[in-house]
Every structure is written in C-alpha cells, then in structure tokens.
Design a protein around this motif. Structure first.
Motif, PDB file in Angstrom:
ATOM      1  N   GLY A 293      -8.172  92.796  86.224  1.00  0.00           N
ATOM      2  CA  GLY A 293      -8.936  94.026  86.230  1.00  0.00           C
ATOM      3  C   GLY A 293      -8.382  95.133  85.355  1.00  0.00           C
ATOM      4  N   ARG A 294      -7.440  94.841  84.475  1.00  0.00           N
ATOM      5  CA  ARG A 294      -6.775  95.880  83.706  1.00  0.00           C
ATOM      6  C   ARG A 294      -7.088  95.775  82.213  1.00  0.00           C
ATOM      7  NH1 ARG A 294      -0.728  95.780  86.246  1.00  0.00           N
ATOM      8  NH2 ARG A 294      -0.580  97.831  85.246  1.00  0.00           N
ATOM      9  N   SER A 295      -6.902  96.898  81.542  1.00  0.00           N
ATOM     10  CA  SER A 295      -7.050  96.936  80.084  1.00  0.00           C
ATOM     11  C   SER A 295      -5.675  96.634  79.493  1.00  0.00           C
ATOM     12  CB  SER A 295      -7.528  98.310  79.628  1.00  0.00           C
ATOM     13  OG  SER A 295      -8.795  98.611  80.192  1.00  0.00           O
ATOM     14  N   VAL A 296      -5.560  95.520  78.812  1.00  0.00           N
ATOM     15  CA  VAL A 296      -4.269  95.011  78.356  1.00  0.00           C
ATOM     16  C   VAL A 296      -4.150  95.143  76.848  1.00  0.00           C
ATOM     17  CG1 VAL A 296      -2.733  93.009  78.292  1.00  0.00           C
ATOM     18  CG2 VAL A 296      -4.212  93.385  80.279  1.00  0.00           C
ATOM     19  N   VAL A 297      -3.000  95.623  76.403  1.00  0.00           N
ATOM     20  CA  VAL A 297      -2.661  95.624  74.983  1.00  0.00           C
ATOM     21  C   VAL A 297      -1.346  94.879  74.828  1.00  0.00           C
ATOM     22  CG1 VAL A 297      -1.973  96.995  72.982  1.00  0.00           C
ATOM     23  CG2 VAL A 297      -3.878  97.750  74.413  1.00  0.00           C
ATOM     24  N   VAL A 298      -1.349  93.843  74.010  1.00  0.00           N
ATOM     25  CA  VAL A 298      -0.139  93.082  73.701  1.00  0.00           C
ATOM     26  C   VAL A 298       0.308  93.461  72.301  1.00  0.00           C
ATOM     27  CG1 VAL A 298       0.856  90.787  73.369  1.00  0.00           C
ATOM     28  CG2 VAL A 298      -0.781  91.179  75.224  1.00  0.00           C
ATOM     29  N   ILE A 299       1.572  93.833  72.168  1.00  0.00           N
ATOM     30  CA  ILE A 299       2.109  94.248  70.879  1.00  0.00           C
ATOM     31  C   ILE A 299       2.944  93.109  70.303  1.00  0.00           C
ATOM     32  CG2 ILE A 299       3.560  95.926  69.678  1.00  0.00           C
ATOM     33  CD1 ILE A 299       2.976  97.865  71.993  1.00  0.00           C
ATOM     34  N   GLY A 300       2.535  92.600  69.137  1.00  0.00           N
ATOM     35  CA  GLY A 300       3.252  91.497  68.515  1.00  0.00           C
ATOM     36  C   GLY A 300       2.292  90.509  67.897  1.00  0.00           C
ATOM     37  N   GLY A 316      -7.823  87.459  84.541  1.00  0.00           N
ATOM     38  CA  GLY A 316      -8.995  88.283  84.845  1.00  0.00           C
ATOM     39  C   GLY A 316      -8.912  89.702  84.330  1.00  0.00           C
ATOM     40  N   ALA A 317      -8.266  89.907  83.178  1.00  0.00           N
ATOM     41  CA  ALA A 317      -8.169  91.245  82.603  1.00  0.00           C
ATOM     42  C   ALA A 317      -9.551  91.773  82.221  1.00  0.00           C
ATOM     43  CB  ALA A 317      -7.269  91.221  81.377  1.00  0.00           C
ATOM     44  N   LYS A 318      -9.703  93.093  82.310  1.00  0.00           N
ATOM     45  CA  LYS A 318     -10.961  93.723  81.909  1.00  0.00           C
ATOM     46  C   LYS A 318     -11.163  93.615  80.407  1.00  0.00           C
ATOM     47  CE  LYS A 318     -11.257  98.236  82.075  1.00  0.00           C
ATOM     48  NZ  LYS A 318     -11.391  99.621  82.619  1.00  0.00           N
ATOM     49  N   SER A 319     -10.085  93.830  79.652  1.00  0.00           N
ATOM     50  CA  SER A 319     -10.117  93.667  78.201  1.00  0.00           C
ATOM     51  C   SER A 319      -8.720  93.306  77.739  1.00  0.00           C
ATOM     52  CB  SER A 319     -10.587  94.951  77.507  1.00  0.00           C
ATOM     53  OG  SER A 319      -9.631  95.995  77.683  1.00  0.00           O
ATOM     54  N   VAL A 320      -8.640  92.572  76.628  1.00  0.00           N
ATOM     55  CA  VAL A 320      -7.342  92.171  76.075  1.00  0.00           C
ATOM     56  C   VAL A 320      -7.370  92.378  74.569  1.00  0.00           C
ATOM     57  CG1 VAL A 320      -5.640  90.338  75.812  1.00  0.00           C
ATOM     58  CG2 VAL A 320      -7.053  90.416  77.873  1.00  0.00           C
ATOM     59  N   LYS A 321      -6.421  93.190  74.090  1.00  0.00           N
ATOM     60  CA  LYS A 321      -6.312  93.447  72.660  1.00  0.00           C
ATOM     61  C   LYS A 321      -4.903  93.091  72.203  1.00  0.00           C
ATOM     62  CE  LYS A 321      -9.719  97.183  72.338  1.00  0.00           C
ATOM     63  NZ  LYS A 321     -10.191  97.118  73.737  1.00  0.00           N
ATOM     64  N   CYS A 322      -4.803  92.546  70.997  1.00  0.00           N
ATOM     65  CA  CYS A 322      -3.514  92.227  70.381  1.00  0.00           C
ATOM     66  C   CYS A 322      -3.328  93.154  69.202  1.00  0.00           C
ATOM     67  CB  CYS A 322      -3.478  90.771  69.929  1.00  0.00           C
ATOM     68  SG  CYS A 322      -1.897  90.287  69.192  1.00  0.00           S
TER      69      CYS A 322
END
Length: 484
Positions: A293-300, A316-322
């Motif tokens: 349920g979270r807005s995730v940002v992965v750095i790398g 089940g993340a709300k959004s995932v960005k790299c």
C-alpha cells in the motif's frame, strides 16, 4: 552428431514459457516454466558449434557450453549433466540467476541476426533433469585426510570451496553468522529468481558429503555463545578460507537522509525472504520493511535494485519507481531484469539523481534533479552532470537505497591488524596462491574482488580450494621430512 546441430538458421530462439505479469505480481514463485524435453533439445540444437566458443570464453567458469548443448540436442542428458557439473559446482543456480545476456548468451556468435542460443535455460533444464533422475550425488572422497579446514561464509564462494576440499578428503567446517546457508542466495535474491528449496537441496547434499556446518556462528575477536574468535579458528584448523562476501551497504547523504522510511536494500530483501521462508519478522509486520500500500522509490540501477522493485510489486505497493542517474543503455543491471520489472508495473525514472528527502519525521518524497551524460571517466563510463533548474519531487513513503556494497572492516572486527586490506577495504591476497598476509589464511570471492557476480564467487572458491590443497600438501610433506 553434427547433423543435430547448427539449426539456428531454421529454428527460432524460444525461451521457456514465462508466466503472465499479472500472475507474477501475486507471488514469489519463479517466473519461467521448465523446458519440456523436446523444446530443450530443439533449442540446444541451434548451437553453431563454432571453432572459438565465445560463450565459454566469456563464462567466468569456462563452462563447456557447446559440448553440453550437443549432448542435450542428442538427448544424452546424463552426459550433459556430467559435462555441466565438471566446471560448475552449482549449475542449477547459475542457470537461474547468471546475467546470461551480459556473459555467455551476450557473446554467442549467432546473436547478430539469429538471436543467441538459450544457454541459461538449457543449463537449468540439464541440472533439474539430473536431480529428478537421481544423478546428482553427494561428494565422497576416495580417502579421508586428517587435516581440517575452516571456511568463513556459506555463500556461493565458500560452498564451492567446501565441495572441492571435501572431494580431496579434508574435514571441512563452514562457519556462517546466518541460520541458513547460501548467504545472498538465501536472503538477498528473491524467490522469483531463485526459489529457496533449490539452495536447501544443495545444503542437504553437502551435509551428506560430510561438510560440517556451524550456522548462527559469527566470527569476532572473542569467543561467545553465538561467535568464535578468529584466533580460535586458526588454532583449531590447519587452513582457513575467508569467503564472507561484502555486506556493508553504501549510503547516501543529503538533507533528510535520516528520516524514517528510508531503508537499506539488504535489510529490505532479507526481511522479505525470511517471511517467504516462514520466519516472523517484526520489521515486516509493523510495516517498516513492507511495501504494501505504499509509494516506493528505489534508488540504484544494479541487479539489487531490480530485486527490490520487483519485490515491492509483489508486496502490493501502490506505486514503484526506480530512480537511476544514468540512462537505460548505461544501466549495470541485467537488461532481462529491467524488462521483467517493466512488465510487472515498475516505472523507471532515467537520468535522475536524488538531492534531498522530504518529510517531517517520516519520508514523504524524494527531491531529485535531472542529469545529463558527459564525457567518459577513467573507467570508460560516461560521467553524469546535473541539469540546471531541473528539480522535481517523487512521492514516496518508502525509499530503498540499492547503491551497492562495500567490505566490512574485518581486521578491526576480528582483532587482526596484520590482515592486510586494499584501499577499498577488500582483502589483499597473492593472486597466484589466494593467500592473505596471514600464513595459512586464504580468501576468495567478493571479499577480495569487491561486489561481483555469483558465478565469479564460484570460480574464485574453486580456485582457492585448489591452492589451499596444494599448500596443505606442501605443509604435510614438510612435516613428514622434519619427522624423519
């Protein structure tokens, strides 16, 4: 046999069936199905059997790839397995997680115009077939030896060395601070790339071979309930191999870097893998290391970053960005993994680097700026430069730092100031003998070469074991001469 090969001109490349992205998002199972026998044989027959096999040349293990492809095409699977396992201690693992697009398949001579042979998928099929038919046996030495060796680290390098030394008859003891073997194979790499029963199956074989494991036993400067002093280890064994890997996560600074909700990739992946194994993880249950349920940002932009973004999708993340500071062409991660991540719903933000983290107590966003590629640096890679007035903010209530790993300060942790390290903190070894500055103490894998591939760790473990055996033979001969 020749008539079975060189089919690349008439047979198209075909990978094993891949589960639909929507189904993959819901579990941590491997995403590829196994080849059916006829498909494996057909795909193996595409090999050109070239005079200079660049697939083998660019394999760190020098695997006899054209030979076991030819055996597979002929349906001679037991012989294919014997060839495959002759150079690779864990072919079923490499077939799953090696970046074949950068190694063997990426250097296949038919790649231009015909697409490469599906080497990784065939390698996996060969070993899985061998396990199914009971061809994979525990190592049994011809004769037992009195000498014992200690291996610090139950990752791929340490385990590969354990197999080779046990085959020579040594009493092999493997020490690891984790409660299961495998290192990053178990706790760093998600199940959708490597299901954990694959690693546990090897554990069972190693135990049956006579390798003795001391799990949950870290190395330190003093003896304790869950640790053993390095000095005690040296006194107890005739030789020691350090194969700890590198586990110190690289960090990132800037305003807001200490906010809650900013976590290290290894902590995040370890928690997820432990939950998949049935362990109770408090940080997962309370949401600290859970992307649901979270807005995730992965750095790398490496393979660890790909593991993180794809794990977040499955949680089940709300959004995932790299967020990666270079472009797709300069990304160090596997091209295949990037494609899989995009299929599963990950958004890549190319040419962007974090400048600060926003939030009051807990992170709410990543402030980043656009980047542009500059001239090549000393390594040959294009440098990156910020674009003026290009700041933007990505919403995030979970930020995962996947910036790579450095060595832990082993001389300090183990009370061994004589253990020489490089300026990067990796252990210094004699490149021919793998011996460190301490007599009888060898080192191999990432702790020597820096963070690298599993296949290189296996290669180093095998080579270090051979040098340890040679040194122990010399010591035994010298002692016998003195006794006379």
């Amino acid at each position: 046999m020749a008539e079975r090969m060189l089919k690349f001109v008439s047979v198209a490349q075909e990978q094993p069936d891949k589960r639909p992205a929507e189904a993959r998002r819901r579990d941590f199972n491997e995403i590829y199905a196994e080849f059916v026998p006829v498909k494996a044989e057909t795909q193996a027959s595409r090999c050109s059997q070239c005079g200079v096999p660049f697939c083998s040349v660019h394999c760190p293990l020098g695997n006899n790839i054209p030979d076991w492809l030819m055996m597979t095409a002929a349906g001679r699977m037991e012989e294919a397995y014997e060839l495959s396992s002759a150079t690779n201690t864990f072919p079923e693992i490499c077939g799953r997680i090696c970046p074949q697009d950068r190694l063997c398949e990426g250097n296949c001579v038919i790649e231009e115009g015909f697409e490469s042979v599906t080497i990784g998928a065939v390698e996996r099929y060969i070993t899985d077939t061998a396990f199914d038919n009971g061809w994979v046996k525990p190592v049994k030495p011809v004769a037992e030896r009195d000498e014992s060796v200690a291996i610090i680290g139950a990752g791929p390098g340490g385990l590969a060395a354990a197999v080779q030394l046990r085959e020579q008859g040594y009493q092999v003891h493997v020490y690891d601070r984790y409660d299961r073997i495998g290192g990053l194979l178990m706790y760093g790499i998600p199940g959708f790339k490597l299901e954990k029963d694959i690693v546990l199956r090897r554990h069972k074989l190693l135990v049956e071979s006579g390798v003795q494991f001391h799990l949950g036993k870290g190395i330190g400067d003093t003896d304790g309930a869950d640790s053993i002093a390095f000095s005690t280890l040296r006194a107890r064994h005739d030789g020691v191999l350090i194969a700890t890997g590198v586990y110190k996560s690289r960090d990132i600074g800037g305003p807001g870097a200490g906010l809650n909700g900013i976590v290290r990739a290894l902590d995040y992946l370890t928690a997820s893998n432990r939950v998949s194994l049935g362990d109770s993880v408090a940080e997962y249950d309370n949401g600290e290391l859970n992307a649901a349920g979270r807005s995730v940002v992965v750095i790398g932009g490496g393979d660890t970053a790909m593991d993180c973004v794809r794990t977040a999708i499955r949680q089940g993340a709300k959004s995932v960005k790299c967020l990666y500071r270079r472009d797709r062409a300069n990304m160090p991660g596997s091209v295949r993994e990037v494609k899989n991540a995009e299929e599963e719903g990950v958004e890549f933000v190319w040419l962007a680097a974090p400048q600060a983290f926003e939030g009051d107590g807990h992170v709410t966003g990543v402030r980043a700026s656009r980047m542009k590629l500059g001239l090549p640096d000393a390594s040959g890679r294009q440098s990156v430069e910020p674009v003026e007035n290009s700041t933007f903010t990505l919403e995030a209530d979970l930020v995962v730092k996947a910036l790579g790993f450095d060595p832990e300060p082993l001389p300090t942790l183990w009370g061994q100031p004589e253990l020489e390290v490089s300026r990067w903190g990796t252990l210094m070894v004699d490149r021919k003998t793998f011996m460190t500055s301490l007599p009888g103490v060898f080192a191999a894998g990432d702790i020597v070469r820096g963070a690298s591939l599993v296949v290189w760790a296996i290669r180093d473990g095998r080579d270090a074991a051979a040098r340890m055996h040679a040194w122990l033979e010399e010591m035994t001969a010298a002692q016998a001469e003195v006794a006379e």
